[in-house]
Design an enzyme around this catalytic site. Structure first.
Site, mmCIF file in Angstrom:
data_model
loop_
_atom_site.group_PDB
_atom_site.id
_atom_site.type_symbol
_atom_site.label_atom_id
_atom_site.label_comp_id
_atom_site.label_asym_id
_atom_site.label_seq_id
_atom_site.Cartn_x
_atom_site.Cartn_y
_atom_site.Cartn_z
ATOM 1 N N ALA A 14 0.861 -1.337 -0.088
ATOM 2 C CA ALA A 14 -0.126 0.038 0.005
ATOM 3 C C ALA A 14 0.827 1.159 -0.069
ATOM 4 C CB ALA A 14 -0.957 -0.059 1.181
ATOM 5 N N ALA A 35 11.205 0.973 6.973
ATOM 6 C CA ALA A 35 12.067 0.232 7.885
ATOM 7 C C ALA A 35 13.260 -0.661 7.394
ATOM 8 C CB ALA A 35 11.435 -0.497 9.090
ATOM 9 N N TRP A 63 10.910 -8.993 9.374
ATOM 10 C CA TRP A 63 10.952 -8.417 11.135
ATOM 11 C C TRP A 63 11.441 -9.418 11.752
ATOM 12 C CZ3 TRP A 63 10.614 -3.530 12.792
ATOM 13 C CH2 TRP A 63 10.013 -2.537 11.875
ATOM 14 N N GLY A 88 4.994 -6.935 1.671
ATOM 15 C CA GLY A 88 4.681 -8.157 0.924
ATOM 16 C C GLY A 88 4.684 -8.569 -0.461
ATOM 17 N N VAL A 222 10.114 4.003 12.009
ATOM 18 C CA VAL A 222 9.195 5.085 12.684
ATOM 19 C C VAL A 222 8.906 4.452 14.413
ATOM 20 C CG1 VAL A 222 6.829 6.072 13.182
ATOM 21 C CG2 VAL A 222 8.454 5.921 11.001
ATOM 22 N N HIS A 494 -1.258 -13.644 5.295
ATOM 23 C CA HIS A 494 -2.323 -12.717 4.833
ATOM 24 C C HIS A 494 -3.080 -12.039 6.042
ATOM 25 C CE1 HIS A 494 -2.876 -15.581 1.157
ATOM 26 N NE2 HIS A 494 -1.809 -14.891 1.076
ATOM 27 N N ALA A 528 -3.772 -3.335 4.616
ATOM 28 C CA ALA A 528 -4.875 -4.326 4.624
ATOM 29 C C ALA A 528 -5.507 -4.424 6.005
ATOM 30 C CB ALA A 528 -4.346 -5.789 4.508
ATOM 31 N N THR A 539 -3.684 -11.291 -0.210
ATOM 32 C CA THR A 539 -4.160 -9.834 -0.075
ATOM 33 C C THR A 539 -3.525 -8.883 -1.097
ATOM 34 O OG1 THR A 539 -2.554 -10.212 1.830
ATOM 35 C CG2 THR A 539 -5.104 -10.475 2.377
#
Length: 558
Positions: A14, A35, A63, A88, A222, A494, A528, A539
């Site tokens: 997104a 990140a 992560w 993703g 952040v 997802h 999402a 997704t």
């Protein structure tokens, strides 16, 4: 860039898309913070560009230390969430499914006004460059996101056999599953052309990156939102050990369905009583933050393939085809089950020697939650999927698994593989691939075992996949219990629904139809997490659509 109009937190499916779309207006200044590492057009890593999802095996793109509880009483297990530009879309399995019209009409019914099928299908068609649907788009027409399918003459023999067996069960051929709501067998639409189609590659192009009104900060985490009362002024970020105070006209969280709600919770936006126990002052008491967590449960069967019935060794393919079908159980939507075929399991030489058939529940009723273990940014959030806890879900997953099993036991299909195994509940490719020197040695051993005599192959593979096991070959079959099938289920990557769109008087809702967070000014969520209901689809493509729809709404209110 100082004081941009929009600070976008997260450069995933997104975020990267939204940064590109909003910066089309030269008067709008956009700062995108990610990140993970950047993947600029002249330096896309080989494993990210690969049309086999080998990037999903690179731990550096995820992560660290993130874990999830699948079902109550189970221990936490590692759960992958991307930390790389493109998110993703840079690591997923390349499936490009839209979902069903009924999925999005249910969004509208839940309070997501303007997000019904008639609203979102135009955005899908605007963003897609589907060369099978419209061959003229191969020459540059259509949207930014390329989609294609594996030609039937490249399919392994077991996929062709499954197509015939499915047709005999009334599941006919559907050429374009994204333009049809019918059940049936279909070639899998894939997010690729000659390379993987990530949001970073397709939307953060050289031309977009040259825009003077767009700045990109990779490797920048952040650590919190900056608020003045209930007004968001910006964010605090850490880059190379340096703390930065970022100010913006508006902050947009695009950190995904795990990290976006966690960021809201740390800022005091969420269930006030729970936040108080963690010493976090309440800014906006929204009980829905982190709730409504959804995911698709799935399981896999592995097939050893004889020589001459495999995917061609040079083809970098993963998903080949799928079957959409309906459980028919009372109160359950149509098209709630998905079967899929995987043509190779590794980027290494033994990859085409082994294949998979998967079965998944694509309209789950079970819900989980993302909560905080600590307000400390370095402590990962708690993830509890509550998988298969709704009593309507287990029978439907079993129904999908039994259909896959019956197809594999069909005489025509059984002749296309050597052995069939039920796999344990592990993320699909991680069962067959290891990094480094150990992975290279394992690959050599796997090549030898998969081409060894049947008794050795069956014994060795069966021993390595416990608690999975062998259950079928051309001339022998063992029964699988319902308990074994449910025990093989794992969550897909997802997660969705944890910052759901809804009406302001709905305590489960977190954002309004324009993605603005209730009770807080100058803050939106676009990823999402805003989906009230998980689509009957992987997704990535729906998340790109969300970014397109959100960009239209943001620009219309500018």
């Amino acid at each position: 860039m100082d004081n941009p109009d929009f600070l976008i937190v997260g450069g995933g499916s997104a975020g990267a898309t939204l940064a590109s779309l909003l910066s089309e207006d030269p008067a709008t200044r956009v700062l995108l913070v990610e990140a993970g590492d950047d993947t600029p057009p002249d330096a896309i890593p080989v494993d990210v560009a690969d049309t086999f999802p080998s990037s999903s095996l690179n731990l550096g793109y995820f992560w660290p230390s993130l874990q999830a509880v699948r079902s109550p009483g189970q221990p936490p297990r590692p759960f992958p969430q991307a930390r790389i530009m493109g998110g993703g879309s840079s690591v997923m399995g390349l499936w490009a499914l839209r979902g069903l019209p009924s999925d999005f009409d249910s969004w509208a019914a839940a309070g997501a006004e303007g997000w019904g099928w008639s609203d979102v299908v135009t955005r899908y068609r605007r963003l897609e460059r589907d060369v099978d649907r419209d061959p003229t788009q191969a020459k540059g027409g259509g949207g930014s996101y390329p989609i294609m399918r594996v030609p039937a003459d490249e399919w392994p023999a077991f996929v062709t056999a499954i197509e015939r067996a499915a047709a005999a069960r009334g599941l006919g051929y559907v050429a374009d599953i994204n333009e049809s709501a019918a059940d049936g067998f279909f070639p899998m639409p894939l997010s690729q052309d000659a390379e993987r189609a990530s949001s970073a590659r397709c939307y953060l192009t050289d031309a977009v990156r040259r825009r003077s009104n767009l700045a990109i900060l990779p490797r920048t985490r952040v650590t919190g939102l900056r608020l003045d009362g209930n007004r968001v002024e910006g964010a605090t970020a850490e880059r190379a050990g340096e703390i930065r105070q970022l100010t913006a006209g508006e902050v947009i969280l695009s950190a995904g369905a795990i990290h976006s709600p966690a960021m809201l919770l740390r800022a005091g936006i969420g269930p006030a009583n729970e936040l108080k126990r963690l010493g976090i002052a309440s800014v906006a008491d929204r009980a829905g933050v982190g709730r409504n967590l959804q995911n698709h449960p799935y399981l896999h069967f592995a097939l050893t393939l004889p020589r001459g019935k495999r995917l061609a060794p040079h083809l970098r393919r993963f998903a080949i085809a799928g079957i959409r079908t309906s459980s028919g159980l009372a109160g359950c939507p149509a098209g709630d089950l998905l079967l899929f075929t995987i043509g190779r399991v590794s980027p290494r030489s033994y990859g085409p020697d082994l294949a998979m058939v998967g079965a998944a529940l694509y309209s789950p009723f079970s819900r989980g939650a993302v909560t905080l273990a600590s307000p400390d940014i370095d402590v990962p959030p708690r993830i509890d999927f509550g998988m298969l806890q709704d009593p309507r879900d287990p029978p439907r997953l079993i129904k999908a698994a039994r259909l896959a099993e019956s197809l594999l036991l069909d005489a025509a299909v059984a002749g296309a593989y050597a052995e069939a195994f039920l796999l344990p509940p592990v993320m699909s490719l991680h069962q067959f691939n290891r990094p480094g020197v150990a992975g290279s040695l394992l690959a050599l051993a796997a090549k030898a075992v998969l081409n060894a005599p049947a008794p050795l192959r069956r014994t060795t593979v069966g021993g390595l996949i416990r608690p999975g096991r062998w259950f079928a070959s051309r001339d022998r079959r063992l029964s699988l219990s319902d308990g074994e099938l449910l025990g093989a289920a794992a969550p897909m990557a997802h997660p969705a629904g944890t910052c759901a769109i809804g009406r302001s008087d709905d305590p489960r809702a977190v954002v309004d139809s324009a993605c603005r967070v209730f009770g807080v000014r100058n803050l939106r969520v676009v990823d999402a997490s805003i989906m009230p209901q998980l689509p009957s689809a992987n997704t990535n493509l729906p998340t790109l659509m969300v970014a397109h729809r959100a960009a239209d709404l943001i620009r219309s209110r500018a």
